[in-house]
Write an enzyme that holds these catalytic residues in place. Structure first.
Site, mmCIF file in Angstrom:
data_model
loop_
_atom_site.group_PDB
_atom_site.id
_atom_site.type_symbol
_atom_site.label_atom_id
_atom_site.label_comp_id
_atom_site.label_asym_id
_atom_site.label_seq_id
_atom_site.Cartn_x
_atom_site.Cartn_y
_atom_site.Cartn_z
ATOM 1 N NE ARG A 169 10.258 2.694 -36.578
ATOM 2 C CZ ARG A 169 11.680 1.893 -36.020
ATOM 3 N NH1 ARG A 169 12.124 0.915 -36.759
ATOM 4 N NH2 ARG A 169 12.447 2.394 -35.072
ATOM 5 C CG ASP A 206 15.895 1.988 -36.444
ATOM 6 O OD1 ASP A 206 16.321 1.855 -35.320
ATOM 7 O OD2 ASP A 206 14.678 2.186 -36.340
ATOM 8 C CD GLU A 207 13.106 5.539 -37.238
ATOM 9 O OE1 GLU A 207 11.991 5.841 -38.271
ATOM 10 O OE2 GLU A 207 13.000 5.471 -36.176
ATOM 11 C CB ALA A 208 21.437 6.780 -36.584
#
Length: 526
Positions: A2, A332-334
């Site tokens: 994302r 998410d998106e870590a």
């Protein structure tokens, strides 16, 4: 991932525009370009499993009553809510009475009602009245929402004669609202709940925290809301909900058989928390509040024990406030959390969720770590998602984990409809109404090895980086969220031409409710 939406969205729009084009419905009447009017049972949305029009119907008038019989207090509440909804459009008194026999609108619980399951129902209409039958009060509520569509949007009317037998395809039919990027009041969210529930959406996923803001009061960490809640995208004032406001919202949704799934995103998307408490940072220094839209830069300090005390406190208080079975922990998106640290953190966070009696939901990146037994993964990939990422999700499904499907290029309600749409983003491409509807959750990840049995349901997220008003929220949701409702409830098969006419038939109903919606050019609006 994302994060690409922040940097590549503009480049993707131009390529998506050609591939997402839809042709108008091809069933117009000769000479006027308009489709023939649908019969009432053919207008229903989501489409019921079976419906048959037959004989004369029941005229709802000044003498009509709603009969809840001896079925108990919860059925009485369903009847009262249905009466309130019907009064608003008809202007009729519609008293709710306990007597089971006689004409009127009759609500009946029957544990032996075949083919209805936990949420299905039967609706029978004849001159003597309308009978709604279900095994559960939830089924009666859904039957009432169908009944609303069989009556005019204003004034008294007649429920056409016939019968419906109906039950949902998927147990989970959700919509997500991000209140972290822009703050929305609990009253605004209640309005969205009403809009969703009338189309048999049964889950509201609330994205409560992110880099830009923290929207729920936590007694043990009060600065999360008091300070971390005081910002939003673009530098606005932000805001947060008190515990009482959240409880009231959850109860309001529950009365409409909508379960609330709260999300505390971690270990990334945590700048608002790190700005509120220096001790959540490995260097012990508080971060500045953030009002942009880039992602992936923040991370909890995985190596310190204080981090897990924070997670335990927050999730514990949220679990106490939320009667539903799920807690969403993001994941998410870590990008700022090394892979080994990410897996170790998610192990601890999932254990904490379990200790508080809840089931884990996380974004599908959890598949790259170690999903706990029973954990549910929410897939937000798209047509360009790497095969290896899909393979990890398929492996989790084969290991017994259920999936919620939220493909970004199908169900992300913040994606623009077309090049002229003012709010929204386009990192996953343009998502016109037809694209949001014209796919099958059962086979969506079949090529990657995910069977239909692994699909718990579908959810349409609405991220709010570019959405700050009720009007923009509704414009981006409607009418695409109607496709979500049908994908989750109706058995199929899918027919765009037929479906687009049913969407068009909802236009007057949306107008009557003052819902702002996008008048898609490939829908034959009346």
């Amino acid at each position: 991932m994302r994060v690409l939406r922040r940097t590549l969205g503009t480049l993707l729009v131009l390529g998506a525009a050609a591939s997402c084009a839809s042709s108008p419905a091809a069933d117009a009447r000769p000479g006027d370009g308009r489709p023939a009017a649908l019969a009432p049972y053919a207008q229903l949305l989501p489409a019921p499993a079976s419906a048959r029009a037959e004989g004369p119907g029941y005229a709802v008038g000044a003498g009509t009553v709603i009969r809840t019989g001896p079925s108990g207090e919860e059925v009485r509440r369903v009847g009262e809510l249905l009466a309130e909804q019907l009064r608003g459009s008809s202007g009729l008194p519609l008293p709710v009475v306990d007597g089971a026999e006689g004409d009127g609108i009759r609500l009946r619980l029957d544990e032996r009602a075949e083919g209805t399951g936990a949420e299905g129902y039967r609706l029978e209409s004849a001159p003597g009245g309308v009978t709604l039958t279900a095994r559960t009060p939830a089924g009666l509520f859904h039957a009432g929402q169908t009944l609303r569509q069989l009556l005019p949007t204003a004034g008294p009317g007649t429920v056409p004669g016939g019968e419906i037998s109906d039950a949902p395809r998927f147990a989970y039919r959700g919509a997500m609202l991000d209140v972290a990027r822009h703050h929305f009041t609990a009253e605004q969210v209640k309005r969205y709940v009403d809009q969703l529930a009338q189309y048999k959406v049964n889950t509201l996923h609330l994205h409560l925290t992110d880099d830009q803001g923290w929207r729920i009061a936590i007694d043990s960490w009060p600065r999360l809301a008091q300070y971390g809640g005081g910002s939003e995208v673009g530098g606005g004032p932000g805001g947060y909900w008190t515990k009482d406001q959240y409880r009231d919202l959850v109860a309001y949704a529950g009365e409409r058989y909508v379960d609330v799934v709260p999300e505390i995103d971690m270990p990334g998307h945590v700048n608002a928390a790190q700005a509120s408490y220096a001790e959540l940072n490995c260097d012990g220094k508080a971060r500045e509040r953030y009002t942009g839209i880039k992602v992936g830069f923040s991370s909890l300090c995985v190596g310190q024990e204080r981090t897990y005390e924070f997670v335990d406190d927050v999730l514990g208080e949220l679990a106490e406030l939320t009667p539903g079975r799920y807690l969403h922990i993001g994941g998410d998106e870590a990008h700022s959390t090394p892979a080994a640290d990410y897996a170790a953190f998610m192990d601890r966070a999932q254990q904490i969720v379990g200790r508080h009696g809840k089931t884990v939901v996380a974004w599908h990146q959890l598949a790259t770590a170690r999903p706990a037994p029973g954990a549910v993964l929410q897939y937000w990939g798209h047509d360009r998602t790497a095969a290896a990422e899909k393979a990890a999700v398929a492996a989790a499904a084969k290991a017994g984990h259920r999936l919620i499907l939220s493909p970004a290029d199908r169900l992300y309600l913040d994606m623009k409809y077309d090049l002229t749409t003012k709010p929204g983003l386009a990192w996953a491409g343009l998502v016109p109404v037809r694209r949001a509807y014209d796919w099958d959750p059962a086979t969506y990840l079949a090529a990657a090895g995910v069977p239909e049995s692994a699909v718990l349901g579908v959810e349409a997220p609405l991220w709010t980086e570019t959405i700050a008003t009720r009007a923009d929220l509704e414009l981006m949701a409607f009418p695409r969220v109607l496709g979500l409702a049908e994908l989750g409830w109706s058995p199929g098969p899918r027919d765009w031409s037929e479906y687009s006419r049913r969407v068009a038939a909802q236009g007057p109903r949306l107008d009557a409710q003052d819902i702002t919606y996008y008048r898609a050019p490939d829908v034959p609006w009346t």
